[in-house]
Design a protein around this motif. Structure first.
Motif, PDB file in Angstrom:
ATOM      1  N   PRO A 104      10.391  95.328-127.285  1.00 49.44           N
ATOM      2  CA  PRO A 104      10.618  95.218-128.721  1.00 49.44           C
ATOM      3  C   PRO A 104      11.880  94.412-129.055  1.00 49.44           C
ATOM      4  O   PRO A 104      12.945  94.628-128.472  1.00 49.44           O
ATOM      5  CB  PRO A 104      10.762  96.662-129.178  1.00 49.44           C
ATOM      6  N   ALA A 105      11.716  93.477-129.962  1.00 47.28           N
ATOM      7  CA  ALA A 105      12.816  92.624-130.424  1.00 47.28           C
ATOM      8  C   ALA A 105      12.505  92.220-131.859  1.00 47.28           C
ATOM      9  O   ALA A 105      11.338  92.173-132.260  1.00 47.28           O
ATOM     10  CB  ALA A 105      12.934  91.392-129.534  1.00 47.28           C
ATOM     11  N   PRO A 106      13.529  91.926-132.642  1.00 49.33           N
ATOM     12  CA  PRO A 106      13.279  91.486-134.024  1.00 49.33           C
ATOM     13  C   PRO A 106      12.709  90.071-134.058  1.00 49.33           C
ATOM     14  O   PRO A 106      12.860  89.301-133.110  1.00 49.33           O
ATOM     15  CB  PRO A 106      14.672  91.533-134.662  1.00 49.33           C
ATOM     16  N   GLY A 107      12.041  89.764-135.138  1.00 45.44           N
ATOM     17  CA  GLY A 107      11.523  88.419-135.337  1.00 45.44           C
ATOM     18  C   GLY A 107      10.142  88.203-134.771  1.00 45.44           C
ATOM     19  O   GLY A 107       9.493  89.117-134.247  1.00 45.44           O
ATOM     20  N   CYS A 108       9.713  86.977-134.869  1.00 44.25           N
ATOM     21  CA  CYS A 108       8.373  86.557-134.440  1.00 44.25           C
ATOM     22  C   CYS A 108       8.459  85.890-133.071  1.00 44.25           C
ATOM     23  O   CYS A 108       9.378  85.116-132.808  1.00 44.25           O
ATOM     24  CB  CYS A 108       7.819  85.571-135.466  1.00 44.25           C
ATOM     25  N   THR A 109       7.504  86.190-132.216  1.00 41.09           N
ATOM     26  CA  THR A 109       7.441  85.573-130.888  1.00 41.09           C
ATOM     27  C   THR A 109       6.103  84.876-130.726  1.00 41.09           C
ATOM     28  O   THR A 109       5.044  85.526-130.786  1.00 41.09           O
ATOM     29  CB  THR A 109       7.612  86.633-129.781  1.00 41.09           C
ATOM     30  N   ALA A 110       6.120  83.556-130.534  1.00 40.66           N
ATOM     31  CA  ALA A 110       4.897  82.799-130.258  1.00 40.66           C
ATOM     32  C   ALA A 110       4.466  83.085-128.824  1.00 40.66           C
ATOM     33  O   ALA A 110       5.303  83.211-127.925  1.00 40.66           O
ATOM     34  CB  ALA A 110       5.137  81.308-130.459  1.00 40.66           C
ATOM     35  N   LEU A 111       3.174  83.189-128.614  1.00 41.66           N
ATOM     36  CA  LEU A 111       2.628  83.519-127.287  1.00 41.66           C
ATOM     37  C   LEU A 111       2.262  82.245-126.525  1.00 41.66           C
ATOM     38  O   LEU A 111       1.852  81.251-127.132  1.00 41.66           O
ATOM     39  CB  LEU A 111       1.400  84.413-127.438  1.00 41.66           C
ATOM     40  N   PRO A 112       2.370  82.266-125.198  1.00 38.88           N
ATOM     41  CA  PRO A 112       2.042  81.080-124.390  1.00 38.88           C
ATOM     42  C   PRO A 112       0.535  80.878-124.173  1.00 38.88           C
ATOM     43  O   PRO A 112       0.131  79.876-123.578  1.00 38.88           O
ATOM     44  CB  PRO A 112       2.747  81.355-123.065  1.00 38.88           C
ATOM     45  N   PHE A 113      -0.284  81.823-124.637  1.00 40.52           N
ATOM     46  CA  PHE A 113      -1.744  81.746-124.498  1.00 40.52           C
ATOM     47  C   PHE A 113      -2.355  82.581-125.618  1.00 40.52           C
ATOM     48  O   PHE A 113      -1.666  83.397-126.243  1.00 40.52           O
ATOM     49  CB  PHE A 113      -2.213  82.253-123.130  1.00 40.52           C
ATOM     50  N   ALA A 114      -3.631  82.397-125.874  1.00 38.16           N
ATOM     51  CA  ALA A 114      -4.336  83.218-126.859  1.00 38.16           C
ATOM     52  C   ALA A 114      -4.589  84.595-126.242  1.00 38.16           C
ATOM     53  O   ALA A 114      -5.236  84.707-125.208  1.00 38.16           O
ATOM     54  CB  ALA A 114      -5.647  82.571-127.266  1.00 38.16           C
ATOM     55  N   ALA A 115      -4.033  85.622-126.867  1.00 41.96           N
ATOM     56  CA  ALA A 115      -4.178  86.987-126.348  1.00 41.96           C
ATOM     57  C   ALA A 115      -5.478  87.611-126.840  1.00 41.96           C
ATOM     58  O   ALA A 115      -5.884  87.409-127.985  1.00 41.96           O
ATOM     59  CB  ALA A 115      -2.990  87.830-126.796  1.00 41.96           C
ATOM     60  N   HIS A 116      -6.114  88.400-125.944  1.00 42.48           N
ATOM     61  CA  HIS A 116      -7.366  89.081-126.281  1.00 42.48           C
ATOM     62  C   HIS A 116      -7.382  90.546-125.877  1.00 42.48           C
ATOM     63  O   HIS A 116      -8.414  91.210-125.991  1.00 42.48           O
ATOM     64  CB  HIS A 116      -8.547  88.344-125.650  1.00 42.48           C
ATOM     65  N   ALA A 117      -6.256  91.079-125.390  1.00 43.59           N
ATOM     66  CA  ALA A 117      -6.155  92.502-125.044  1.00 43.59           C
ATOM     67  C   ALA A 117      -4.679  92.872-124.984  1.00 43.59           C
ATOM     68  O   ALA A 117      -3.822  92.017-124.743  1.00 43.59           O
ATOM     69  CB  ALA A 117      -6.827  92.790-123.708  1.00 43.59           C
ATOM     70  N   GLU A 118      -4.402  94.180-125.209  1.00 43.45           N
ATOM     71  CA  GLU A 118      -3.018  94.649-125.194  1.00 43.45           C
ATOM     72  C   GLU A 118      -2.908  96.053-124.648  1.00 43.45           C
ATOM     73  O   GLU A 118      -3.800  96.870-124.823  1.00 43.45           O
ATOM     74  CB  GLU A 118      -2.415  94.611-126.605  1.00 43.45           C
ATOM     75  N   PHE A 119      -1.799  96.302-123.946  1.00 43.00           N
ATOM     76  CA  PHE A 119      -1.330  97.642-123.579  1.00 43.00           C
ATOM     77  C   PHE A 119       0.004  97.802-124.290  1.00 43.00           C
ATOM     78  O   PHE A 119       0.926  97.020-124.048  1.00 43.00           O
ATOM     79  CB  PHE A 119      -1.071  97.767-122.075  1.00 43.00           C
ATOM     80  N   ASN A 120       0.144  98.790-125.150  1.00 43.88           N
ATOM     81  CA  ASN A 120       1.416  99.002-125.843  1.00 43.88           C
ATOM     82  C   ASN A 120       2.062 100.274-125.327  1.00 43.88           C
ATOM     83  O   ASN A 120       1.750 101.368-125.781  1.00 43.88           O
ATOM     84  CB  ASN A 120       1.234  99.085-127.355  1.00 43.88           C
ATOM     85  N   PHE A 121       2.968 100.137-124.377  1.00 39.64           N
ATOM     86  CA  PHE A 121       3.760 101.259-123.878  1.00 39.64           C
ATOM     87  C   PHE A 121       5.177 101.184-124.423  1.00 39.64           C
ATOM     88  O   PHE A 121       6.099 101.745-123.862  1.00 39.64           O
ATOM     89  CB  PHE A 121       3.781 101.275-122.347  1.00 39.64           C
ATOM     90  N   SER A 122       5.352 100.461-125.544  1.00 41.29           N
ATOM     91  CA  SER A 122       6.668 100.367-126.181  1.00 41.29           C
ATOM     92  C   SER A 122       6.825 101.549-127.143  1.00 41.29           C
ATOM     93  O   SER A 122       5.845 102.191-127.509  1.00 41.29           O
ATOM     94  CB  SER A 122       6.812  99.046-126.934  1.00 41.29           C
ATOM     95  N   PRO A 123       8.056 101.802-127.603  1.00 47.54           N
ATOM     96  CA  PRO A 123       8.280 102.918-128.523  1.00 47.54           C
ATOM     97  C   PRO A 123       7.914 102.599-129.976  1.00 47.54           C
ATOM     98  O   PRO A 123       8.053 103.461-130.842  1.00 47.54           O
ATOM     99  CB  PRO A 123       9.784 103.187-128.383  1.00 47.54           C
TER     100      PRO A 123
END
Length: 113
Positions: free
Chosen positions: A56-75
């Motif tokens: 987790p970080a503030p702001g927008c992050t562009a991705l290096p590829f088109a994402a099609h799935a996620e695991f969210n183990f962040s708080p």
């Protein structure tokens, strides 16, 4: 004369076939590495292909590829956007979550504040 030998051979063949089926079905599950605690891991395929983890970080992050799935183990939860600048259509994913979204090309992410 062949009854006992045939039954024994049939048993060996059946056991071998079962071992192949069990072994084949177990292999794909081990192919996905466990994402790090406290991070979101995005995948280019359905939990396959290219992957990248983000904390987790503030702001927008562009991705290096088109994402099609996620695991969210962040708080925190996060949104994945179709644009590279975190505008327009988005999908939101809460903490401790995993989903695939093959009909949506994720191009950027933004964590909830």
């Amino acid at each position: 004369m062949f009854g006992g030998k045939f039954k024994a051979l049939a048993g060996v063949v059946a056991a071998g076939a079962l071992a192949l089926v069990v072994g084949a079905s177990a292999a794909p599950a081990s192919a996905v590495a466990t994402p790090p605690d406290g991070a979101v891991t995005l995948y280019s395929g359905v939990f396959s292909g290219q992957s990248q983890s983000y904390t987790p970080a503030p702001g927008c992050t562009a991705l290096p590829f088109a994402a099609h799935a996620e695991f969210n183990f962040s708080p925190v939860g996060f949104s994945v956007y179709q644009s590279t600048d975190c505008t327009g259509p988005a999908l939101y994913f809460p903490t401790n979550d995993f989903h695939d979204f093959t009909d949506f090309d994720g191009r950027s992410i933004q964590f909830a504040s």
